[in-house]
Scaffold this motif. Structure first.
Motif, PDB file in Angstrom:
ATOM      1  N   PRO A  71       0.804  -1.228   0.000  1.00  0.00           N
ATOM      2  CA  PRO A  71       0.000   0.000   0.000  1.00  0.00           C
ATOM      3  C   PRO A  71       0.839   1.282   0.000  1.00  0.00           C
ATOM      4  CG  PRO A  71      -0.951  -1.580   1.519  1.00  0.00           C
ATOM      5  CD  PRO A  71       0.378  -2.137   1.076  1.00  0.00           C
ATOM      6  N   ILE A  72       1.931   1.290   0.737  1.00  0.00           N
ATOM      7  CA  ILE A  72       2.792   2.482   0.753  1.00  0.00           C
ATOM      8  C   ILE A  72       3.419   2.703  -0.621  1.00  0.00           C
ATOM      9  CG2 ILE A  72       4.956   3.431   1.675  1.00  0.00           C
ATOM     10  CD1 ILE A  72       4.115   2.222   4.406  1.00  0.00           C
ATOM     11  N   ALA A  73       3.874   1.639  -1.265  1.00  0.00           N
ATOM     12  CA  ALA A  73       4.479   1.764  -2.593  1.00  0.00           C
ATOM     13  C   ALA A  73       3.444   2.218  -3.627  1.00  0.00           C
ATOM     14  CB  ALA A  73       5.103   0.440  -3.016  1.00  0.00           C
ATOM     15  N   ARG A  74       2.229   1.685  -3.575  1.00  0.00           N
ATOM     16  CA  ARG A  74       1.179   2.102  -4.517  1.00  0.00           C
ATOM     17  C   ARG A  74       0.755   3.552  -4.265  1.00  0.00           C
ATOM     18  NH1 ARG A  74      -0.564  -3.023  -3.316  1.00  0.00           N
ATOM     19  NH2 ARG A  74      -2.330  -2.251  -2.090  1.00  0.00           N
ATOM     20  N   PHE A  75       0.683   3.958  -2.998  1.00  0.00           N
ATOM     21  CA  PHE A  75       0.363   5.343  -2.657  1.00  0.00           C
ATOM     22  C   PHE A  75       1.435   6.282  -3.205  1.00  0.00           C
ATOM     23  CE2 PHE A  75       0.754   8.978   0.257  1.00  0.00           C
ATOM     24  CZ  PHE A  75      -0.517   9.521   0.151  1.00  0.00           C
ATOM     25  N   THR A  76       2.692   5.887  -3.076  1.00  0.00           N
ATOM     26  CA  THR A  76       3.798   6.687  -3.604  1.00  0.00           C
ATOM     27  C   THR A  76       3.691   6.824  -5.117  1.00  0.00           C
ATOM     28  OG1 THR A  76       5.220   5.956  -1.793  1.00  0.00           O
ATOM     29  CG2 THR A  76       6.325   6.882  -3.741  1.00  0.00           C
ATOM     30  N   MET A  77       3.380   5.728  -5.811  1.00  0.00           N
ATOM     31  CA  MET A  77       3.222   5.785  -7.269  1.00  0.00           C
ATOM     32  C   MET A  77       2.076   6.719  -7.651  1.00  0.00           C
ATOM     33  SD  MET A  77       5.417   4.049  -9.013  1.00  0.00           S
ATOM     34  CE  MET A  77       6.678   4.513  -7.844  1.00  0.00           C
ATOM     35  N   LYS A  78       0.977   6.618  -6.932  1.00  0.00           N
ATOM     36  CA  LYS A  78      -0.181   7.473  -7.245  1.00  0.00           C
ATOM     37  C   LYS A  78       0.188   8.943  -7.075  1.00  0.00           C
ATOM     38  CE  LYS A  78      -5.072   7.938  -6.512  1.00  0.00           C
ATOM     39  NZ  LYS A  78      -6.271   7.235  -6.180  1.00  0.00           N
ATOM     40  N   LYS A  79       0.863   9.290  -5.965  1.00  0.00           N
ATOM     41  CA  LYS A  79       1.274  10.674  -5.733  1.00  0.00           C
ATOM     42  C   LYS A  79       2.280  11.139  -6.798  1.00  0.00           C
ATOM     43  CE  LYS A  79      -1.167  11.784  -2.239  1.00  0.00           C
ATOM     44  NZ  LYS A  79      -2.275  12.739  -2.458  1.00  0.00           N
ATOM     45  N   LEU A  80       3.185  10.261  -7.191  1.00  0.00           N
ATOM     46  CA  LEU A  80       4.156  10.593  -8.227  1.00  0.00           C
ATOM     47  C   LEU A  80       3.449  10.892  -9.547  1.00  0.00           C
ATOM     48  CD1 LEU A  80       7.162  10.711  -9.212  1.00  0.00           C
ATOM     49  CD2 LEU A  80       6.915   8.272  -9.730  1.00  0.00           C
ATOM     50  N   HIS A  81       2.480  10.065  -9.911  1.00  0.00           N
ATOM     51  CA  HIS A  81       1.772  10.258 -11.175  1.00  0.00           C
ATOM     52  C   HIS A  81       0.894  11.511 -11.155  1.00  0.00           C
ATOM     53  CE1 HIS A  81       2.460   5.737 -11.843  1.00  0.00           C
ATOM     54  NE2 HIS A  81       3.409   6.446 -12.425  1.00  0.00           N
ATOM     55  N   VAL A  82       0.279  11.805 -10.012  1.00  0.00           N
ATOM     56  CA  VAL A  82      -0.499  13.043  -9.885  1.00  0.00           C
ATOM     57  C   VAL A  82       0.426  14.241 -10.076  1.00  0.00           C
ATOM     58  CG1 VAL A  82      -1.755  14.493  -8.233  1.00  0.00           C
ATOM     59  CG2 VAL A  82      -2.361  12.081  -8.482  1.00  0.00           C
ATOM     60  N   SER A  83       1.596  14.193  -9.469  1.00  0.00           N
ATOM     61  CA  SER A  83       2.572  15.277  -9.601  1.00  0.00           C
ATOM     62  C   SER A  83       3.030  15.435 -11.051  1.00  0.00           C
ATOM     63  CB  SER A  83       3.767  15.007  -8.694  1.00  0.00           C
ATOM     64  OG  SER A  83       4.790  15.935  -8.916  1.00  0.00           O
ATOM     65  N   GLN A  84       3.282  14.305 -11.722  1.00  0.00           N
ATOM     66  CA  GLN A  84       3.710  14.354 -13.125  1.00  0.00           C
ATOM     67  C   GLN A  84       2.616  14.943 -14.013  1.00  0.00           C
ATOM     68  OE1 GLN A  84       4.661  10.242 -13.813  1.00  0.00           O
ATOM     69  NE2 GLN A  84       6.779  10.469 -13.089  1.00  0.00           N
ATOM     70  N   GLU A  85       1.372  14.551 -13.757  1.00  0.00           N
ATOM     71  CA  GLU A  85       0.249  15.063 -14.552  1.00  0.00           C
ATOM     72  C   GLU A  85       0.062  16.565 -14.301  1.00  0.00           C
ATOM     73  OE1 GLU A  85      -3.088  12.546 -13.579  1.00  0.00           O
ATOM     74  OE2 GLU A  85      -2.065  10.783 -14.402  1.00  0.00           O
ATOM     75  N   ARG A  86       0.225  16.998 -13.074  1.00  0.00           N
ATOM     76  CA  ARG A  86       0.105  18.413 -12.749  1.00  0.00           C
ATOM     77  C   ARG A  86       1.188  19.209 -13.460  1.00  0.00           C
ATOM     78  NH1 ARG A  86       0.759  18.449  -7.230  1.00  0.00           N
ATOM     79  NH2 ARG A  86      -1.302  17.534  -7.023  1.00  0.00           N
ATOM     80  N   LYS A  87       2.415  18.692 -13.485  1.00  0.00           N
ATOM     81  CA  LYS A  87       3.507  19.383 -14.190  1.00  0.00           C
ATOM     82  C   LYS A  87       3.238  19.448 -15.692  1.00  0.00           C
ATOM     83  CE  LYS A  87       7.201  18.315 -10.939  1.00  0.00           C
ATOM     84  NZ  LYS A  87       8.416  17.513 -10.711  1.00  0.00           N
ATOM     85  N   ALA A  88       2.683  18.359 -16.253  1.00  0.00           N
ATOM     86  CA  ALA A  88       2.383  18.328 -17.684  1.00  0.00           C
ATOM     87  C   ALA A  88       1.300  19.345 -18.037  1.00  0.00           C
ATOM     88  CB  ALA A  88       1.964  16.929 -18.104  1.00  0.00           C
ATOM     89  N   VAL A  89       0.293  19.454 -17.197  1.00  0.00           N
ATOM     90  CA  VAL A  89      -0.786  20.423 -17.427  1.00  0.00           C
ATOM     91  C   VAL A  89      -0.243  21.845 -17.312  1.00  0.00           C
ATOM     92  CG1 VAL A  89      -2.932  21.348 -16.465  1.00  0.00           C
ATOM     93  CG2 VAL A  89      -2.656  18.882 -16.774  1.00  0.00           C
ATOM     94  N   ASN A  90       0.566  22.109 -16.319  1.00  0.00           N
ATOM     95  CA  ASN A  90       1.137  23.447 -16.132  1.00  0.00           C
ATOM     96  C   ASN A  90       2.109  23.832 -17.242  1.00  0.00           C
ATOM     97  OD1 ASN A  90      -0.327  23.839 -13.787  1.00  0.00           O
ATOM     98  ND2 ASN A  90       1.336  23.165 -12.450  1.00  0.00           N
ATOM     99  N   ALA A  91       2.781  22.839 -17.819  1.00  0.00           N
ATOM    100  CA  ALA A  91       3.767  23.100 -18.881  1.00  0.00           C
ATOM    101  C   ALA A  91       3.084  23.433 -20.203  1.00  0.00           C
ATOM    102  CB  ALA A  91       4.693  21.910 -19.052  1.00  0.00           C
ATOM    103  N   SER A  92       1.849  22.949 -20.389  1.00  0.00           N
ATOM    104  CA  SER A  92       1.187  23.187 -21.689  1.00  0.00           C
ATOM    105  C   SER A  92       0.329  24.410 -21.718  1.00  0.00           C
ATOM    106  CB  SER A  92       0.309  22.016 -22.064  1.00  0.00           C
ATOM    107  OG  SER A  92      -0.617  21.705 -21.059  1.00  0.00           O
TER     108      SER A  92
END
Length: 166
Positions: free
Chosen positions: A145-166
Motif C-alpha cells: 500500500p505504501i508503494a502504490r500510494f507513492t506511485m499514485k502521488k508521483l503520477h499526480v505530480s507528473q500530470e500536474r507538471k504536464a498540465v502546467n507546462a502546456s
C-alpha cells in the motif's frame, strides 16, 4: 483504456516501487523472523541489522530474476481480464510472497547464520508457515500500500507538471 496510477509505468518507477517494497519488507520482516527464532532482544536485533543489507540484495535478485517471471505467468492464469485491480494485486502478493518465503526460509537462514547447512531444510515445514504469514500481512497491509500510494502521488505530480507546462 484507463492507465493505472498506482503502479509503475517505466523502469525508473519500477526501481522506486521495488525499492520501497523491499526496504520496508526486509526491515520489518527480518527482525520479526529473527525475533521469533532467537528471541526478541537488543543483541538479536543488532545481529539482524548486520545481515539486512545482504538479505536485501538477495531479495532484489530473487524478485527480479525468479519471482516476477513466475508470478506474471501465474497471475495471468488465475485472473480474468474482467477482474479488477484489487484482485490482480492480491494474487500478485499471494504468489510473490509464496515464492519468496519458500526461497528465503532457506536462503535467508543461510545468510543470517553465515553458513550453508541442512538446518533450514530440516526445519522448513516448521518455519515456512510462520514466515509466509508474517510476510504476507506485511506486504498486504504495509509495504505494497505504501508503494502504490507513492506511485499514485508521483503520477499526480507528473500530470500536474504536464498540465502546467502546456
Amino acid at each position: 483504456m484507463h492507465e493505472e496510477t498506482r503502479l509503475p509505468r517505466n523502469g525508473k518507477e519500477f526501481a522506486l516501487f521495488l525499492a520501497i517494497i523491499s526496504i520496508l519488507s526486509v526491515n520489518i520482516i527480518a527482525p520479526l523472523f529473527m525475533g521469533f527464532e532467537f528471541g526478541f532482544s537488543k543483541d538479536v536485533y543488532i545481529r539482524t541489522l548486520q545481515v539486512i543489507p545482504f538479505v536485501w540484495i538477495c531479495v532484489i535478485l530473487l524478485v527480479t530474476l525468479v519471482a516476477n517471471p513466475i508470478v506474471n505467468q501465474l497471475v495471468q492464469k488465475f485472473v480474468a481480464p474482467a477482474d479488477g485491480f484489487n484482485a490482480r494485486v492480491l494474487f500478485t502478493i499471494l504468489f510473490s510472497v509464496t515464492i519468496l518465503s519458500i526461497l528465503l526460509t532457506v536462503i535467508g537462514t543461510w545468510i543470517g547464520l553465515r553458513e550453508i547447512s541442512m538446518e533450514p531444510i530440516r526445519t522448513f515445514f516448521y518455519d515456512w508457515p510462520r514466515n509466509f504469514f508474517i510476510a504476507f500481512w506485511v506486504e498486504a497491509l504495509i509495504a505494497q500500500p505504501i508503494a502504490r500510494f507513492t506511485m499514485k502521488k508521483l503520477h499526480v505530480s507528473q500530470e500536474r507538471k504536464a498540465v502546467n507546462a502546456s
